[in-house]
Design an enzyme around this catalytic site. Structure first.
Site, PDB file in Angstrom:
ATOM      1  N   LYS A 225     -41.059   8.658   6.331  1.00 40.49           N
ATOM      2  CA  LYS A 225     -39.760   9.331   6.307  1.00 40.49           C
ATOM      3  C   LYS A 225     -38.748   8.597   7.191  1.00 40.49           C
ATOM      4  CE  LYS A 225     -36.505  12.404   5.985  1.00 40.49           C
ATOM      5  NZ  LYS A 225     -35.651  12.488   4.786  1.00 40.49           N
ATOM      6  N   CYS A 279     -29.673  12.663   8.259  1.00 39.52           N
ATOM      7  CA  CYS A 279     -30.804  11.740   8.113  1.00 39.52           C
ATOM      8  C   CYS A 279     -30.526  10.346   8.667  1.00 39.52           C
ATOM      9  CB  CYS A 279     -31.203  11.649   6.641  1.00 39.52           C
ATOM     10  SG  CYS A 279     -31.895  13.169   5.986  1.00 39.52           S
TER      11      CYS A 279
END
Length: 434
Positions: A225, A279
């Site tokens: 991720k 993010c």
């Protein structure tokens, strides 16, 4: 971890009739509503009472295509119920925020609070999935927090062969503006504390995910991720750095990138006013914190993308000196086009910095917000206006976000104004559209 032919469902396996989703934000709410649309009873938990109240009325608390319809249906059919405390369930999905602190280390306080809260209602046979973006090693700590709160339960980090609770890390991979589609269509990485944990989580995601489910271990899934967003950050940094080089050399960066990308092995991204969103602007720091000596390129990319916002600010201020009482119109506040998401938005940061100067009039056009954010709303020289008003009043137009609405502008109306196009939507920085 590779698939194992020896794995078999355990006697503890049972259907996921009730799932508890911790955190009803940008990830948790779409996930909860999607699960409910598949016939699962979902308990949605959020500490924000106003969020709980709004969802209980069948409404989303943020803008996202198709989400309001999905939430309204889930609530009206009583498949989704929003509450402020977790309740017993077959599985628990944790999708709470993981911001970073001033020192760029992850703030895991919400993750820890969620772990301790669900520990009080866990029962043997339950599955717990952490979806929040976290530094490598967080899923292990998550297990330890649960064990501290419920010492009678056997966790997989203590007894991997025979735990009472299965724990898995499965990071989200969805994009604002496409959340509902990507939640179903995108591949998922399932990182179990053990293989049995991962396979149990795989059964849950098969309820609604059409993409491929890739089984691995928790640490690898955590790293993947962070790697995805650090990769994007580095590539955006190259584009942003190139844009600053082109400005210094008086070269049209958009033309340069278009031509360079005609090489069969070159794919330069588009520059912008910086990097935003929860993010890309944050996740690389989690990886940097794990290995500070080995991540010099990632650190440099973070600095370049932060500097780009300052470069845009200075460019605007240079143009403001040409006017006695400048009127500046900033177009866009969100971190990306066609959403209302302001998290870590470079556009918002730039406008906030400009708003500190009370010797000018600042006009803000943001079609996806009804009102200005609190950081701007109280300034008497800052005004939210419609696009046509900005075009008629502004001396300087600063295009910060490539909203679809901004593509419809009559180009003839901007010729007599100073234009700073940071996203290449109009391509008029050097005097005429391209």
């Amino acid at each position: 971890m590779p698939a194992s032919a020896s794995w078999r469902p355990s006697a503890m396996d049972k259907p996921f009739d009730r799932i508890c989703v911790m955190g009803l934000g940008y990830i948790g709410l779409p996930t909860a509503a999607t699960l409910a649309s598949r016939g699962v009873d979902v308990i949605g938990v959020d500490v924000n009472e106003s969020v709980v109240a709004k969802i209980s009325e069948g409404q989303s608390h943020f803008s996202e295509p198709d989400l309001d319809m999905l939430v309204r249906s889930a609530v009206s059919t009583e498949r989704l119920r929003a509450v402020s405390e977790p309740e017993p369930a077959d599985a628990f999905l944790v999708a709470v925020p993981t911001p970073f602190r001033a020192d760029h280390n992850a703030d895991l306080s919400c993750v820890e609070a969620a772990a301790r809260a669900i520990a009080r209602v866990l029962e043997p046979g339950n599955l717990v999935i952490l979806e929040s973006t976290c530094p490598v090693g967080t899923t292990l700590r998550f297990c330890e927090w649960i064990a501290e709160e419920s010492p009678d339960l056997r966790l997989p980090h203590e007894e991997p062969a025979n735990p009472d609770i299965n724990v898995t890390y499965c990071p989200e991979r969805i994009l604002p503006g496409r959340m509902i589609l990507e939640l179903v269509e995108n591949d998922r990485i399932i990182g179990g504390m053990t293989e049995t944990c991962a396979r149990r989580a795989e059964e849950l995601y098969e309820i609604f995910v059409k993409g491929t489910l890739h089984v691995s271990n928790a640490s690898t899934a955590e790293l993947v991720k962070l790697t995805e967003n650090a990769y994007r950050d580095v590539n955006i940094a190259f584009a942003n750095e190139l844009s600053m080089v082109c400005e210094k050399l008086d070269v049209d960066v958009w033309e340069a990138i278009d031509l360079a990308n005609r090489h069969p092995r070159v794919n330069i991204l588009k520059p912008g006013p910086g990097v935003g969103g929860h993010c890309i602007a944050i996740d690389p720091w989690f990886l940097i914190a794990n290995a500070p000596e080995e991540t010099r390129l990632m650190q440099a990319a973070r600095r370049v993308n932060d500097v780009k916002s300052h470069a845009v600010l200075e460019r605007v201020r240079r143009q403001m000196r040409r006017f006695r009482e400048p009127v500046v119109a900033c177009l866009g506040l969100s971190y990306k086009p066609d959403v209302d998401d302001l998290r870590e938005s470079p556009a918002l940061h730039i406008v906030e910095e400009l708003a500190r100067d009370d010797e000018m009039q600042l006009l803000v056009v943001e079609p996806h917000l009804k009102t200005l954010p609190a950081t701007l709303a109280e300034a008497i020289h800052v005004e939210k206006v419609e696009m046509n008003d900005a075009l008629s009043r502004a001396d300087i137009l600063v295009l910060l976000v490539g909203h679809r609405e901004f593509r419809k502008v009559d180009m003839r109306k901007i010729y007599e104004r100073v234009v700073i196009d940071t996203v290449g939507l109009w391509r008029v920085d050097r005097g005429e559209p391209r």
